[in-house]
Design a protein around this motif. Structure first.
Motif, PDB file in Angstrom:
ATOM      1  N   THR A   7       0.826  -1.208   0.000  1.00 41.53           N
ATOM      2  CA  THR A   7       0.000   0.000   0.000  1.00 41.53           C
ATOM      3  C   THR A   7       0.859   1.256   0.000  1.00 41.53           C
ATOM      4  O   THR A   7       0.588   2.201  -0.749  1.00 41.53           O
ATOM      5  CB  THR A   7      -0.936   0.009   1.221  1.00 41.53           C
ATOM      6  N   LEU A  11       1.151   4.148  -2.862  1.00 40.76           N
ATOM      7  CA  LEU A  11       0.822   5.536  -2.534  1.00 40.76           C
ATOM      8  C   LEU A  11       1.917   6.529  -2.926  1.00 40.76           C
ATOM      9  O   LEU A  11       1.669   7.736  -2.951  1.00 40.76           O
ATOM     10  CB  LEU A  11       0.518   5.667  -1.048  1.00 40.76           C
ATOM     11  N   VAL A  14       0.830   8.482  -5.868  1.00 40.38           N
ATOM     12  CA  VAL A  14      -0.296   9.332  -5.450  1.00 40.38           C
ATOM     13  C   VAL A  14       0.239  10.586  -4.771  1.00 40.38           C
ATOM     14  O   VAL A  14      -0.236  11.693  -5.023  1.00 40.38           O
ATOM     15  CB  VAL A  14      -1.256   8.549  -4.523  1.00 40.38           C
ATOM     16  N   TYR A  15       1.251  10.429  -3.917  1.00 45.19           N
ATOM     17  CA  TYR A  15       1.840  11.586  -3.259  1.00 45.19           C
ATOM     18  C   TYR A  15       2.522  12.512  -4.247  1.00 45.19           C
ATOM     19  O   TYR A  15       2.467  13.736  -4.107  1.00 45.19           O
ATOM     20  CB  TYR A  15       2.824  11.145  -2.168  1.00 45.19           C
ATOM     21  N   SER A  55      -5.583  19.010  -1.920  1.00 46.63           N
ATOM     22  CA  SER A  55      -4.315  18.296  -2.037  1.00 46.63           C
ATOM     23  C   SER A  55      -3.615  18.212  -0.684  1.00 46.63           C
ATOM     24  O   SER A  55      -3.108  17.151  -0.298  1.00 46.63           O
ATOM     25  CB  SER A  55      -3.395  18.990  -3.046  1.00 46.63           C
ATOM     26  N   LEU A  58      -5.416  15.752   1.658  1.00 42.83           N
ATOM     27  CA  LEU A  58      -5.144  14.358   1.317  1.00 42.83           C
ATOM     28  C   LEU A  58      -3.722  13.950   1.696  1.00 42.83           C
ATOM     29  O   LEU A  58      -3.498  12.819   2.126  1.00 42.83           O
ATOM     30  CB  LEU A  58      -5.392  14.125  -0.173  1.00 42.83           C
ATOM     31  N   GLY A  61      -4.185  13.501   5.358  1.00 38.32           N
ATOM     32  CA  GLY A  61      -5.169  12.496   5.732  1.00 38.32           C
ATOM     33  C   GLY A  61      -4.768  11.066   5.455  1.00 38.32           C
ATOM     34  O   GLY A  61      -5.070  10.165   6.249  1.00 38.32           O
ATOM     35  N   ILE A  62      -4.090  10.815   4.361  1.00 40.34           N
ATOM     36  CA  ILE A  62      -3.708   9.443   4.027  1.00 40.34           C
ATOM     37  C   ILE A  62      -2.808   8.830   5.097  1.00 40.34           C
ATOM     38  O   ILE A  62      -3.071   7.718   5.558  1.00 40.34           O
ATOM     39  CB  ILE A  62      -3.089   9.374   2.616  1.00 40.34           C
ATOM     40  N   PRO A  63      -1.756   9.524   5.548  1.00 40.11           N
ATOM     41  CA  PRO A  63      -0.959   8.929   6.634  1.00 40.11           C
ATOM     42  C   PRO A  63      -1.743   8.781   7.934  1.00 40.11           C
ATOM     43  O   PRO A  63      -1.517   7.832   8.689  1.00 40.11           O
ATOM     44  CB  PRO A  63       0.206   9.897   6.823  1.00 40.11           C
ATOM     45  N   PHE A  65      -4.895   8.016   8.238  1.00 40.38           N
ATOM     46  CA  PHE A  65      -5.686   6.799   8.137  1.00 40.38           C
ATOM     47  C   PHE A  65      -4.812   5.555   8.271  1.00 40.38           C
ATOM     48  O   PHE A  65      -5.214   4.581   8.897  1.00 40.38           O
ATOM     49  CB  PHE A  65      -6.478   6.761   6.834  1.00 40.38           C
ATOM     50  N   ILE A  66      -3.629   5.589   7.697  1.00 40.90           N
ATOM     51  CA  ILE A  66      -2.721   4.444   7.830  1.00 40.90           C
ATOM     52  C   ILE A  66      -2.311   4.273   9.286  1.00 40.90           C
ATOM     53  O   ILE A  66      -2.296   3.159   9.817  1.00 40.90           O
ATOM     54  CB  ILE A  66      -1.502   4.601   6.906  1.00 40.90           C
TER      55      ILE A  66
END
Length: 99
Positions: A7, A11, A14-15, A55, A58, A61-63, A65-66
């Motif tokens: 994952t 990502l 994406v980053y 941007s 996100l 937010g992504i880290p 959630f991880i």
């Protein structure tokens, strides 16, 4: 654990796209749609601010959630709740500003 590593590797692009979208919001809004216009369109300040804000949220937010998935304790529900509250406040702030 292997799923988490895969994952994170997925990502990375994406980053890169999110960083590009934050640094060059007008170019990212035209990506794949430039052929529809004879001249480059003028984007409003609000739409550029919203693109940069999205941007940035996100990228934060992504880290979160991880990390929330890794914690798996009582505060697991707190991470997405905080993210959603901050996102709503940011959107309201952008929409409330006068042009």
């Amino acid at each position: 654990m292997a799923g988490l590593i895969v994952t994170i590797i997925i990502l990375i692009p994406v980053y890169i796209i999110l960083i590009w979208s934050y640094v060059e919001p007008e170019e990212s809004m035209l990506f794949g749609e430039r052929w529809m216009y004879q001249e480059d369109p003028e984007f409003s300040t609000r739409s550029i601010q919203f693109r940069k804000f999205t941007s940035l949220m996100l990228m934060i937010g992504i880290p979160l959630f991880i990390i929330g998935i890794l914690i798996e304790k009582m505060i697991y529900w707190l991470v997405p709740a905080i993210f959603i509250v901050v996102f709503v406040i940011g959107v309201l702030k952008i929409l409330a500003e006068d042009d």
